[in-house]
Design a protein around this motif. Structure first.
Motif, PDB file in Angstrom:
ATOM      1  N   GLN A  11       0.852  -1.185   0.000  1.00  0.00           N
ATOM      2  CA  GLN A  11       0.000   0.000   0.000  1.00  0.00           C
ATOM      3  C   GLN A  11       0.895   1.245   0.000  1.00  0.00           C
ATOM      4  N   TRP A  12       1.416   1.560  -1.159  1.00  0.00           N
ATOM      5  CA  TRP A  12       2.367   2.669  -1.240  1.00  0.00           C
ATOM      6  C   TRP A  12       1.649   3.999  -1.032  1.00  0.00           C
ATOM      7  N   ALA A  71      -3.371  10.215 -17.599  1.00  0.00           N
ATOM      8  CA  ALA A  71      -4.071   9.680 -16.430  1.00  0.00           C
ATOM      9  C   ALA A  71      -3.152   8.910 -15.479  1.00  0.00           C
ATOM     10  N   THR A  72      -1.840   8.950 -15.720  1.00  0.00           N
ATOM     11  CA  THR A  72      -0.876   8.291 -14.839  1.00  0.00           C
ATOM     12  C   THR A  72      -0.134   9.339 -14.013  1.00  0.00           C
ATOM     13  N   GLU A  73      -0.140   9.158 -12.699  1.00  0.00           N
ATOM     14  CA  GLU A  73       0.598  10.076 -11.825  1.00  0.00           C
ATOM     15  C   GLU A  73       2.072   9.676 -11.792  1.00  0.00           C
ATOM     16  N   ARG A 109      14.445   6.752  -3.442  1.00  0.00           N
ATOM     17  CA  ARG A 109      13.242   7.587  -3.368  1.00  0.00           C
ATOM     18  C   ARG A 109      12.018   6.877  -3.934  1.00  0.00           C
ATOM     19  N   ASP A 110      12.250   5.819  -4.694  1.00  0.00           N
ATOM     20  CA  ASP A 110      11.165   5.088  -5.355  1.00  0.00           C
ATOM     21  C   ASP A 110      10.405   4.263  -4.321  1.00  0.00           C
ATOM     22  N   GLN A 111       9.509   4.937  -3.565  1.00  0.00           N
ATOM     23  CA  GLN A 111       8.775   4.255  -2.498  1.00  0.00           C
ATOM     24  C   GLN A 111       7.381   4.840  -2.314  1.00  0.00           C
ATOM     25  N   HIS A 112       6.813   5.361  -3.398  1.00  0.00           N
ATOM     26  CA  HIS A 112       5.474   5.936  -3.337  1.00  0.00           C
ATOM     27  C   HIS A 112       4.622   5.366  -4.469  1.00  0.00           C
ATOM     28  N   LYS A 113       3.331   5.600  -4.388  1.00  0.00           N
ATOM     29  CA  LYS A 113       2.429   4.982  -5.359  1.00  0.00           C
ATOM     30  C   LYS A 113       2.609   5.534  -6.773  1.00  0.00           C
ATOM     31  N   GLU A 114       3.108   6.771  -6.878  1.00  0.00           N
ATOM     32  CA  GLU A 114       3.312   7.368  -8.200  1.00  0.00           C
ATOM     33  C   GLU A 114       4.499   6.712  -8.919  1.00  0.00           C
ATOM     34  N   VAL A 115       4.457   6.711 -10.239  1.00  0.00           N
ATOM     35  CA  VAL A 115       5.555   6.180 -11.047  1.00  0.00           C
ATOM     36  C   VAL A 115       6.760   7.108 -10.901  1.00  0.00           C
TER      37      VAL A 115
END
Length: 382
Positions: A11-12, A71-73, A109-115
């Motif tokens: 659940q990022w 439509a992609t964050e 830093r790559d640890q959130h729901k966004e690409v």
């Protein structure tokens, strides 16, 4: 309240909601003027690019740019390095200090729901082993099956084996989606931002003066500074600048310029004082608007030609004005205005090549000088 989301349960959290793990930036702002100049450039990107939704200052990285693309964050994590030693960047310096290296921290830093996307901004250039990263992402030379891509991936993997982000992306992912942005000189960055402000304003029908663009640049830089030094708690809203807020500020700023004295009000009054016809005044205002547009975004004149002609016009008008004050030329405003116009035609005849007419530019320059209270057509007190 600090975010307690488990980063391993799938659940990022969103970049906008997740409390940063560290806040070294706000407490160590001294010497980061270079970074603020980079932020100003990104603010200007956001004005131009509707896909940019928000800019974070000193949150999950030095700068974070959030976009909505098809439509992609997506978020771009931007690290700014302005205090590196006087040497070129290489794979070795990129990977120095292992888990605390620039490369490892960036991918981490790559640890959130966004690409995730990545950018490294440096004062110093790169050596040949990192040159591939300076090319535009996904363009020629950045193919993932190329020898250059394979070479840099192997070199980094040798120094940082098994490196992966919390979301499981490896170093090849980082290389594919990272842009290395070399910005050699802070003065050049700042003057480039000012020029962009002039062009952006002109594209929206507002022809600002250089000093006004300087003021806008300063305001944006202070905005970046204040956002960077604020803490997430209790000032998260100050650290995240939305496009809506920036565009509202930008519109108000341009409206104030349009409504101010730069709109030609002073020129109109001076020409009214000289008892000139209304059609002459309207023509003068139009010539001045054309002139300001040329100066802000010259296409057919070099900057040196523009500067040379501006100096010539100021010099000739100073001479004419001195002669009028001394009583050597008629005090009548309309007659003196006619002499000034003829002088612009004389300059044009003496400086232009056949087919290269500058008369409109010269007259527009004269009227702009008058609008800035450096020239008038009547004697004082008339």
């Amino acid at each position: 309240m600090t975010d307690t989301v488990d980063l391993n349960d799938g659940q990022w959290p969103s970049i906008d909601d997740h409390h940063p793990h560290e806040e070294g930036g706000p407490t160590a702002r001294a010497g980061l003027a270079y970074q603020d100049d980079i932020v100003v450039g990104i603010f200007l990107d956001m004005i131009e690019d509707t896909s940019i939704q928000k800019v974070h200052c000193e949150t999950h990285d030095d700068i974070v740019v959030k976009r909505l693309v098809d439509a992609t964050e997506m978020v771009e994590y931007v690290q700014v390095k302005s205090n590196e030693p006087d040497s070129l960047w290489s794979v070795a310096s990129l990977c120095a200090n292992g888990e605390d290296s620039v490369c490892a921290k960036s991918l981490g830093r790559d640890q959130h729901k966004e690409v995730s996307r990545f950018r490294i901004v440096t004062l110093r250039d790169v050596k040949s082993d990192l040159r591939l990263l300076t090319y535009p992402c996904y363009g020629p030379g950045r193919e993932t099956n190329s020898d250059g891509f394979t070479s840099i991936a192997q070199a980094i993997e040798e120094k940082l084996p098994d490196l992966a982000s919390p979301k499981g992306n490896d170093i090849k992912y980082w290389i594919e989606h990272c842009k290395w942005d070399v910005r050699h000189d802070q003065d050049t960055i700042r003057s480039g931002n000012v020029l962009r402000i002039l062009k952006l304003a002109a594209s929206q029908g507002v022809f600002a003066l250089p000093e006004q663009a300087d003021g806008i640049e300063t305001d944006l830089r202070l905005w970046a500074y204040d956002a960077g030094r604020a803490f997430w708690v209790p000032h998260k809203a100050k650290k995240i600048i939305s496009r809506a807020d920036l565009m509202s500020w930008w519109k108000k700023t341009l409206d104030s310029i349009s409504a101010g004295p730069v709109s030609g009000r002073k020129l109109r009054k001076k020409m009214d004082d000289a008892k000139l016809e209304d059609d002459q005044i309207r023509m003068a205002l139009e010539l001045r608007r054309d002139y300001t547009q040329i100066v802000r975004a010259p296409k057919y004149m070099s900057e040196s030609d523009v500067l040379s002609l501006q100096r010539r016009v100021k010099s000739e008008l100073a001479t004419l004005r001195a002669q009028q004050i001394a009583g050597e030329l008629p005090p009548d405003g309309a007659a003196f205005h006619s002499l000034c116009v003829k002088k612009m035609d004389a300059i044009n005849a003496s400086t232009t090549n056949p087919g290269d007419d500058r008369s409109a530019f010269l007259k527009g320059c004269m009227y702009d000088i008058a609008d800035r209270c450096l020239h008038r057509f009547t004697r004082q007190g008339q």
